[in-house]
Scaffold this motif. Structure first.
Motif, PDB file in Angstrom:
ATOM      1  N   UNK A 119      -2.991 -15.247   5.762  1.00  0.00           N
ATOM      2  CA  UNK A 119      -2.692 -14.112   4.887  1.00  0.00           C
ATOM      3  C   UNK A 119      -3.696 -12.987   5.099  1.00  0.00           C
ATOM      4  N   UNK A 120      -3.166 -11.802   5.362  1.00  0.00           N
ATOM      5  CA  UNK A 120      -4.055 -10.656   5.562  1.00  0.00           C
ATOM      6  C   UNK A 120      -4.203  -9.888   4.250  1.00  0.00           C
ATOM      7  N   UNK A 121      -5.168  -8.993   4.228  1.00  0.00           N
ATOM      8  CA  UNK A 121      -5.370  -8.167   3.032  1.00  0.00           C
ATOM      9  C   UNK A 121      -4.139  -7.308   2.752  1.00  0.00           C
ATOM     10  N   UNK A 124      -1.617  -9.284   0.800  1.00  0.00           N
ATOM     11  CA  UNK A 124      -1.982  -9.388  -0.617  1.00  0.00           C
ATOM     12  C   UNK A 124      -1.608  -8.098  -1.336  1.00  0.00           C
ATOM     13  N   UNK A 127       2.146  -7.692  -1.755  1.00  0.00           N
ATOM     14  CA  UNK A 127       2.693  -8.579  -2.794  1.00  0.00           C
ATOM     15  C   UNK A 127       2.385  -8.034  -4.186  1.00  0.00           C
ATOM     16  N   UNK A 128       1.197  -7.462  -4.350  1.00  0.00           N
ATOM     17  CA  UNK A 128       0.858  -6.867  -5.655  1.00  0.00           C
ATOM     18  C   UNK A 128       1.802  -5.706  -5.952  1.00  0.00           C
TER      19      UNK A 128
END
Lengths: 233, 208
Positions: A119-121, A124, A127-128
């Motif tokens: 998982x990359x930044x 993340x 997804x947020x």
């Protein structure tokens, strides 16, 4: 003043980033947008996340897009309360479907060690943004009914005013905070498309995603480290 | 490092969002009911001073059709039901704007049902819409007749709870259909997938 910045100026900044960014991504890094062998890492939760998520969100996005192009069609369809209720209920059910899928995908990322490692930044962050978008969208659908109608009456004219380079912020200035977050977050989403995995839907024939058989997607390396992998030049 | 902390943030965020969503869902029905009851309580006493009822010259049934959108406003404005409830329809009207069931009987708000107020930006949300797509005096007259009729009845609930429950049922129905369609997605596949081959290379059994 804040409304002018968020809904009068920011759309142009984010749309420019999206368009220029897509050209940049296509010319510099075009084969990097497929999934990084996600099925190889974990397949079961991916299925139960990916299918509900994509069928839910794509149908809802198509609905938004049709209403954006032909708002009078929405009023024509919603001209009888029974049809209005039907449209809103289908939208709500698909919204729940998208939320369910998205939560499953987030759960997968958090709990599966292999997926977590990959998982990359950007993943993340995206997804947020997506969870904010879906939750505020459901908030609009439930607490500020009937969104299909007032989207066509208020938000669509604002969107066209942006595209006609004559932004009229008054259309959205006084909408509920939840709705304003939904609108601004959508623009952030568009601005982030070129830099994240979101580019996967900016392809020439995206409908093929819906009908093709499932397939294994493998990493593409410009300089393969093993002899076994077929090189595509 | 950054990734780890952002993952923790995501985890916390997801929990918070889920909790908030559940909370909002549970709170919505009683909150909406309380809101409606409060609105009704505020409006009801004001109904008393309207002793000699004014005569509305519009047609209440046309007003109802205009309200619901069955007859479009002539200049293309959105129908009232988009944002307002007036105690008609199985799931009532919209809840973005206030409930209009008792507006006619409220002397402080009765004047809002006029083309001058609606087109002139009396409401900040409706203002920019109806400034471009004016509602006509004739349409308002029909709506006033309808509002007068509705103000004599009871204020119906907002139906938010029912709306959510039917939506959830639809969602579960879609999940069931999905399960049926893709129940045999592995067992019925033709031959082996590349995925199986990959797993065999690493000593796995294939499949998932």
């Amino acid at each position: 003043m804040a409304d002018q910045i968020f809904f009068g100026a920011a759309p142009y900044v984010l749309l420019t980033i999206a368009v220029v960014g897509l050209f940049w991504r296509f010319s510099t890094n075009r084969y990097s947008w497929s999934t990084q062998s996600s099925q190889f890492l974990e397949n079961r939760t991916l299925f139960f996340g990916s299918f509900p998520w994509h069928y839910g969100i794509i149908t809802i996005l198509v609905g938004h897009f049709i209403a954006f192009l032909i708002p009078s069609l929405v009023f024509a369809w919603n001209g009888a309360p029974a049809r209005l209720y039907l449209l809103e209920l289908v939208g709500l059910a698909l919204g729940f479907l998208a939320l369910f899928g998205l939560l499953a995908l987030i759960y997968r990322r958090i709990t599966n060690a292999r997926v977590k490692t990959m998982t990359s930044s950007w993943d993340v962050l995206i997804l947020i943004i997506l969870i904010i978008q879906v939750v505020t969208g459901l908030g609009n659908a439930i607490f500020y009914r009937w969104g299909s109608n007032w989207y066509a009456a208020a938000a669509v004219p604002w969107m066209w005013s942006i595209l006609k380079f004559n932004p009229n912020v008054d259309f959205v200035r006084n909408l509920p905070l939840n709705t304003k977050i939904h609108i601004f977050n959508a623009m952030i989403f568009i601005g982030f498309i070129p830099f994240s995995r979101l580019v996967h839907f900016v392809v020439i024939n995206p409908y093929k995603y819906l009908v093709r058989p499932y397939q294994v997607v493998r990493w593409y390396h410009r300089n393969p480290k093993t002899e076994n992998i077929v090189q595509y030049k | 490092m950054v990734l780890e902390s952002s993952k923790k943030m995501l985890k916390g965020g997801v929990r918070l969002a889920a909790a908030l969503f559940l909370f909002m869902g549970l709170m919505s029905a009683p909150a909406m009911a309380a809101e409606n009851a409060a609105a009704a309580a505020v409006v009801t006493p004001a109904a008393a001073p309207v002793a000699a009822e004014p005569v509305e010259h519009g047609d209440a049934s046309i007003g109802e059709q205009l309200f619901k959108g069955e007859v479009r406003l002539v200049n293309g404005g959105p129908p009232c039901i988009s944002c307002h409830s007036i105690s008609v329809g199985a799931l009532n009207g919209g809840v973005l704007g206030p409930n209009l069931t008792k507006i006619y009987a409220d002397p402080t708000k009765n004047g809002f049902v006029s083309d001058a107020w609606i087109n002139g930006g009396g409401s900040p949300v409706m203002g920019p819409i109806f400034a471009e797509k004016n509602i006509t005096e004739g349409e308002v007259n029909n709506l006033r007749a309808f509002f007068q009729k509705q103000s004599k009845g009871e204020v119906a609930g907002s139906a938010t709870g029912g709306f959510v429950i039917i939506g959830l049922a639809g969602f579960i129905g879609i999940l069931i259909i999905f399960s049926i369609i893709w129940a045999g997605r592995y067992s019925k596949r033709a031959g082996n997938t590349a995925h199986d081959a990959l797993w065999r290379n690493y000593g796995g059994k294939g499949g998932r």
